[in-house]
Each structure stands twice: as C-alpha cells, then as structure tokens.
Write a protein that holds these residues in place. Structure first.
Motif, short mmCIF file in Angstrom:
data_model
loop_
_atom_site.label_atom_id
_atom_site.label_comp_id
_atom_site.label_asym_id
_atom_site.label_seq_id
_atom_site.Cartn_x
_atom_site.Cartn_y
_atom_site.Cartn_z
N SER A 165 -7.51 2.90 9.17
CA SER A 165 -6.80 3.81 10.07
C SER A 165 -5.83 3.05 10.96
N MET A 166 -5.29 1.96 10.44
CA MET A 166 -4.22 1.22 11.11
C MET A 166 -2.94 1.33 10.28
N ASP A 167 -1.82 1.13 10.93
CA ASP A 167 -0.53 1.06 10.25
C ASP A 167 -0.07 -0.39 10.18
N ASP A 168 0.90 -0.63 9.31
CA ASP A 168 1.52 -1.95 9.27
C ASP A 168 2.27 -2.21 10.58
N PRO A 169 2.36 -3.47 11.02
CA PRO A 169 1.99 -4.68 10.28
C PRO A 169 0.51 -5.10 10.43
N GLU A 170 -0.21 -4.52 11.42
CA GLU A 170 -1.60 -4.95 11.65
C GLU A 170 -2.48 -4.61 10.45
N HIS A 171 -2.24 -3.45 9.84
CA HIS A 171 -3.00 -3.08 8.65
C HIS A 171 -2.88 -4.14 7.56
N SER A 172 -1.65 -4.53 7.25
CA SER A 172 -1.43 -5.52 6.19
C SER A 172 -2.01 -6.88 6.56
N ARG A 173 -1.89 -7.26 7.83
CA ARG A 173 -2.40 -8.57 8.26
C ARG A 173 -3.90 -8.66 8.02
N LEU A 174 -4.63 -7.60 8.41
CA LEU A 174 -6.08 -7.62 8.24
C LEU A 174 -6.48 -7.44 6.78
N ARG A 175 -5.78 -6.56 6.07
CA ARG A 175 -6.12 -6.30 4.67
C ARG A 175 -5.95 -7.56 3.82
N ARG A 176 -4.90 -8.34 4.10
CA ARG A 176 -4.66 -9.56 3.31
C ARG A 176 -5.82 -10.54 3.43
N MET A 177 -6.55 -10.49 4.53
CA MET A 177 -7.66 -11.43 4.74
C MET A 177 -8.80 -11.21 3.77
N VAL A 178 -8.90 -10.00 3.18
CA VAL A 178 -10.01 -9.72 2.26
C VAL A 178 -9.51 -9.26 0.89
N THR A 179 -8.26 -9.53 0.59
CA THR A 179 -7.70 -9.11 -0.70
C THR A 179 -8.22 -9.96 -1.86
N ALA A 180 -8.32 -11.27 -1.65
CA ALA A 180 -8.62 -12.19 -2.75
C ALA A 180 -9.89 -11.83 -3.54
N PRO A 181 -11.02 -11.50 -2.88
CA PRO A 181 -12.23 -11.22 -3.66
C PRO A 181 -12.12 -9.99 -4.56
N PHE A 182 -11.13 -9.12 -4.28
CA PHE A 182 -11.00 -7.89 -5.06
C PHE A 182 -9.87 -7.96 -6.07
N MET A 183 -9.27 -9.13 -6.23
CA MET A 183 -8.21 -9.27 -7.23
C MET A 183 -8.82 -9.23 -8.62
N ILE A 184 -8.03 -8.77 -9.59
CA ILE A 184 -8.55 -8.49 -10.93
C ILE A 184 -9.21 -9.72 -11.55
N LYS A 185 -8.60 -10.89 -11.40
CA LYS A 185 -9.16 -12.10 -12.00
C LYS A 185 -10.53 -12.42 -11.42
N ARG A 186 -10.68 -12.28 -10.10
CA ARG A 186 -11.97 -12.56 -9.46
C ARG A 186 -13.01 -11.53 -9.88
N VAL A 187 -12.58 -10.29 -9.99
CA VAL A 187 -13.50 -9.23 -10.37
C VAL A 187 -13.99 -9.42 -11.80
N ARG A 188 -13.10 -9.83 -12.69
CA ARG A 188 -13.51 -10.08 -14.08
C ARG A 188 -14.58 -11.16 -14.15
#
Length: 402
Positions: A91-114
């Motif tokens: 329930s945040m908008d950019d840029p704060e939304h993107s800043r926080l979301r990027r911190m937890v993006t890596a574990p959910f990337m397709i290669k990591r998930v596979r």
C-alpha cells in the motif's frame, strides 16, 4: 454519460450454486458502461472497473495510487483502518514502494525459484505419502493444501515451521471479513512483534533466508526494523494463504469437471501442466473482492472521466472472464492460452511472489492427481463451506476420499 440507474452495492454476492463464478451482477455490469459506480458500506461511491483492458491500463497508470492514506481511497469493509502504517510495501507508491520491493525481489526471481523446485517436490510427495497412509475421508486443506505453501514460505523466509499454528491463526484473523477492528489490529501486532523478534535474532544468528537479508539491511541502515517486520508479515501471510486456497479451490474445480481433471491426471507433459496452472488461475480468482486504488489526477478512459480523489475497484475475477479477451470465459479449459490473466494484478504492484506460486501449483497439480487418480470429494458441492467470509477466497475444508 450520466448514470441514471440505481447505484449497486459492492461487494456483490455470488450466485447460489455457482461458487467458482464471479457474481452475476458483475457480469451484467461488464456488458454495460466501461466504468460503473458502486456504493460501499459507508455510503461512499467508487468506480468499478470490469473490463480486462481498462484494468491493465489503469493499474499501470502512475496517476492511480495504492496508498490508502489518500482521501477517497475505497475501504471495502467497516472493520479496516483507513490509514496508518501499511503491512509491507503493497500500500505504498513509488519511489518508496520500489525501494522496499527491490530488497526482497531476488529470492522470488525465476532462476532462484527453479532451484527450489526439487525441495518443493519432496514436500509434496511426503505430504501425499502421509495422506495416503491416513484415514478417509481426509480434509485436503489441513492435510495438504495448507502445509505445502506454509512449509515452503517458512524455509524461504527463515521462519520456524513449528510456529505455524501461531501465524496461521493470526493470518486468518487478518483476512476474515467479519473480524472486529480491535481483533484485526491485535493479530497484526502479534505477527509484527513475532517477525520483529525473528529479524533481531537473525542479526546474531544469520542464515540463508530472506529475514537474514532484511536483518543485514537493518544493520546497514538501509531499512528500519519496523519496515523489515512489516515486509516479513506481508510475505508470510501472502505466501501461504493465497497458494493454499488456490490448491484446494483448484482441486475442487477439477473434481467438479472430470474431463479437465483427466487432462492433468493422465499427462506428464510440462507444457500441459503450465497451461493448466494459468487457466486455473484465470478461472478461479481467489482475490475475489478485487484490488483497490484511488485516482491522484483526472483520468479519461472509455469516454468517461475519473476525477482526482475518486476511488477505483478492480475485481480481477470478472476481468479474467472478459469475453473480449477469453473465448467462452465461463468454461474451464485447461488447453486454452490463459497466461495473459490478471490473477496476480498488473503494473508495478503485480504480485512479487507469482513465480513461487506458479512453481508450487505446477508441482502440486502435476503430482497430486497422478499419485491419487481416484481422488474425489467426499460430500456434494452444496455441502462444501466456501470462504465467502474471507478476503482470500477458497474453501474452509475439503473432505476427500480415493
């Protein structure tokens, strides 16, 4: 065009005997104006966006905000705080939304998930072994649908699965529509305190998990402890409630459609399984009350004007039944190309965990029915208790035999 017809109330009830379909009133509105006005519990009104193309257009528009602190943001039930500290970044908008979301993006990337898939396969096989060794009828929700994503998200985050009763009880309080405000806030506070404690422990005892990464960012001053705990709550609740309901609801839909059940039961083709996952996500939208937003500026769409400060509701279940996009949309067809659906939303707030959810559903749908080919519901459909009382749609229990 000025709307003269009575303004319908929202949310709308599903038709009796049609638990997999959107409310008929939504379908009727989709055949009319591109946008419709609806009335909420407090007498306020909001725009209802029912067309697939319009939902994608508006959800990708930076003049549309997810921040419920803005005046005019639509609140769908009376026991929800209008403003305040959000859970995580949804329930945040950019840029704060993107800043926080990027911190937890890596574990959910397709290669990591596979790379996680073999471990998920082991979890699924082990739970099926236990299911087959146990009594009949069995509740597929408690014995299988809920433990699969709970075990997976606990491993990913670094949350002890031994605490699953605690976080499941509190997450259910958060998503149940009739939970009183005080109880909802208390459940959120208990989960936040629990995750805050875990983040603190990860500073001293790091592991290979998401909470350890968040703890390191807190230590580095990139993230507040409060934000880290909020992100943890978001990922923990969303990571097991949504997929658990999709596993059970998808299974029930297949059992009610024997020819489609046979498609998955009789095939080990990954392409068939992938197609089935996307079609089930399209056909069964568990976020059945829709996404909510507010306009930050005047927006022209479909010959109508959304004014700044007006609320928007995106019921993605009806968008996924849009006949302009999906032929025979009310038919479950596992062989259709359904990957354009909006079950995970659209735009910058599109579900972060969708690669993980898709992988879990692929493993479940490709394994459960092949290993238990005689699986069937133990009671008629009209005796199944559906979650009309929850923000996340599904079934409270699914008695099965084989």
């Amino acid at each position: 065009m000025q709307q003269t017809a009575p303004v319908p109330a929202y949310p709308m009830p599903k038709a009796t005997g049609c638990p997999f379909d959107p409310p008929p009133e939504l379908k009727a509105l989709q055949t009319g104006e591109r946008l419709s006005r609806v009335t909420l519990w407090d007498g306020s009104t909001a725009w209802l966006v029912t067309h697939f193309a319009d939902q994608r257009t508006l959800l990708a528009d930076d003049r549309v905000s997810a921040d419920r602190n803005h005046d005019g943001y639509p609140i769908l039930q009376p026991n929800t705080p209008k403003a305040g500290s959000p859970v995580g970044f949804i329930s945040m908008d950019d840029p704060e939304h993107s800043r926080l979301r990027r911190m937890v993006t890596a574990p959910f990337m397709i290669k990591r998930v596979r790379a996680m898939e073999p471990g998920v396969q082991q979890i699924v096989d082990s739970l099926i072994d236990e299911l087959l060794a146990g009594p009949q009828p069995a509740d597929l929700v408690e014995a299988f649908a809920l433990p699969v994503p709970s075990l997976v998200i606990c491993q990913l985050l670094g949350v002890p699965y031994a605490d699953h009763d605690f976080f499941q009880v509190n997450s259910k309080a958060l998503i149940r529509i009739e939970t009183p405000l005080e109880e909802r806030m208390a459940a959120r506070q208990r989960l936040t305190a629990y995750l805050d404690d875990l983040v603190g422990r990860k500073v001293a005892e790091p592991g290979d998990d998401v909470l350890t990464d968040l703890a390191a960012r807190v230590t580095a001053g990139e993230l507040t402890r409060e934000d880290a705990a909020g992100i943890g709550v978001l990922l923990l609740v969303a990571g097991h409630e949504t997929t658990a309901n999709m596993i059970a609801l998808g299974t029930l839909a297949l059992l009610e459609n024997p020819a489609q059940f046979a498609v998955l039961r009789d095939s080990d083709d990954p392409a068939v399984v992938n197609s089935a996952v996307e079609e089930l996500l399209r056909y069964l939208n568990i976020t059945h009350r829709g996404l909510t937003r507010v306009a930050l500026a005047d927006i022209e769409i479909g010959g109508q004007t959304i004014r700044a400060g007006e609320g928007l509701i995106f019921p993605n279940d009806i968008a996924n039944r849009d006949p302009e996009v999906f032929a025979d949309p009310d038919v479950l067809d596992l062989e259709r190309d359904a990957k354009r659906h909006v079950a995970f939303g659209f735009g910058v707030h599109q579900c972060l965990g969708q690669p993980l959810a898709r992988m879990e559903l692929r493993v479940v749908y490709s394994t459960l029915y092949r290993r238990i080919p005689t699986l069937r519901a133990a009671v008629p459909l009209d005796q199944i208790d559906f979650k009309h009382d929850a923000i996340v749609y599904g079934v409270h229990a699914l008695p099965v035999v084989w």
